[in-house]
Design a protein around this motif. Structure first.
Motif, PDB file in Angstrom:
ATOM      1  N   UNK A  92       3.021  -2.201  26.584  1.00  0.00           N
ATOM      2  CA  UNK A  92       2.689  -1.444  27.790  1.00  0.00           C
ATOM      3  C   UNK A  92       3.565  -0.196  27.920  1.00  0.00           C
ATOM      4  N   UNK A  93       4.854  -0.323  27.580  1.00  0.00           N
ATOM      5  CA  UNK A  93       5.773   0.820  27.650  1.00  0.00           C
ATOM      6  C   UNK A  93       5.342   1.883  26.642  1.00  0.00           C
ATOM      7  N   UNK A  94       5.037   1.456  25.398  1.00  0.00           N
ATOM      8  CA  UNK A  94       4.583   2.404  24.373  1.00  0.00           C
ATOM      9  C   UNK A  94       3.335   3.153  24.833  1.00  0.00           C
ATOM     10  N   UNK A  95       2.399   2.432  25.411  1.00  0.00           N
ATOM     11  CA  UNK A  95       1.154   3.047  25.874  1.00  0.00           C
ATOM     12  C   UNK A  95       1.423   4.038  26.999  1.00  0.00           C
ATOM     13  N   UNK A  96       2.279   3.667  27.927  1.00  0.00           N
ATOM     14  CA  UNK A  96       2.612   4.572  29.038  1.00  0.00           C
ATOM     15  C   UNK A  96       3.323   5.823  28.544  1.00  0.00           C
ATOM     16  N   UNK A  97       4.248   5.656  27.591  1.00  0.00           N
ATOM     17  CA  UNK A  97       4.949   6.819  27.033  1.00  0.00           C
ATOM     18  C   UNK A  97       3.965   7.758  26.344  1.00  0.00           C
ATOM     19  N   UNK A  98       3.029   7.199  25.610  1.00  0.00           N
ATOM     20  CA  UNK A  98       2.018   8.008  24.928  1.00  0.00           C
ATOM     21  C   UNK A  98       1.181   8.788  25.943  1.00  0.00           C
ATOM     22  N   UNK A  99       0.792   8.140  27.025  1.00  0.00           N
ATOM     23  CA  UNK A  99       0.003   8.814  28.076  1.00  0.00           C
ATOM     24  C   UNK A  99       0.811   9.926  28.740  1.00  0.00           C
ATOM     25  N   UNK A 100       2.093   9.663  28.979  1.00  0.00           N
ATOM     26  CA  UNK A 100       2.933  10.687  29.611  1.00  0.00           C
ATOM     27  C   UNK A 100       3.085  11.909  28.713  1.00  0.00           C
ATOM     28  N   UNK A 101       3.142  11.695  27.395  1.00  0.00           N
ATOM     29  CA  UNK A 101       3.194  12.823  26.462  1.00  0.00           C
ATOM     30  C   UNK A 101       1.878  13.599  26.523  1.00  0.00           C
TER      31      UNK A 101
END
Length: 198
Positions: A34-43
């Motif tokens: 979930x953290x990886x996915x959120x970081x990707x979206x924020x980028x």
């Protein structure tokens, strides 16, 4: 997911400017996936910038818009979080000390860690692994001089040492001389001749 994204942004906003973060530092907020996915979206949304593999920084926002933090700020944060030593390349040091008029075209830094490249906004930053003797005194003029001499190599070092002897104060010259046991022989010999015996 939006709650996790908001939590990540809140966490990042509390850090000093240019501090890199990684997914591992955010596992208290959610699962790794979930953290990886959120970081990707924020980028993708432009709220975070990638600062190397698995590292992210928050852009600096001003009335002129968003921009990446300075390279030096990001590298200081990276060094603090990873424990590696990072210093400007010898070409940049030689230019800063007036030993060459060449201005480095690329952003290259020396590191005690592995060699790698990363993009920060539109700029590519290169980190090159260097021997420990080149990374001593990373934040001191003596360290800058040693990296410059290493970059200039054996043939140009004598003239550069004469210039440094005229420009640098005596305590800095003594610091350069104190690093001789860890220098390669060719440099230690030249530093001995010009710094200690004049």
């Amino acid at each position: 997911m939006e709650k996790l994204t908001a939590s990540i942004l809140k966490h990042v906003a509390e850090l000093p400017e240019g501090t890199p973060i990684s997914a591992k530092e955010l596992l208290h907020l959610g699962s790794r996936a979930a953290v990886d996915q959120s970081l990707s979206r924020l980028v993708q949304r432009g709220r975070l910038l990638r600062a190397g593999r698995g590292r992210y920084v928050q852009p600096v926002t001003s009335r002129f818009g968003a921009r990446p933090p300075s390279v030096e700020t990001v590298l200081r944060g990276l060094a603090a979080s990873s424990g590696e030593l990072i210093a400007p390349h010898g070409a940049a040091a030689a230019n800063a000390l007036g030993l060459t008029t060449q201005v480095p075209a690329r952003s290259v830094y020396l590191t005690s860690g592995r060699s790698r490249q990363f993009k920060l906004g539109n700029q590519t930053i290169e980190l090159r692994h260097a021997p420990a003797w080149q990374l001593e005194m990373t934040d001191k003029p003596a360290g800058e001089a040693i990296r410059a001499l290493a970059w200039l190599r054996k043939s140009a070092a004598p003239m550069a040492l004469q210039t440094l002897r005229q420009r640098l104060p005596s305590p800095v010259l003594k610091e350069i001389a104190s690093a001789r046991p860890r220098m390669p022989t060719w440099l230690a010999e030249q530093v001995s001749q010009l710094v200690t015996h004049g």
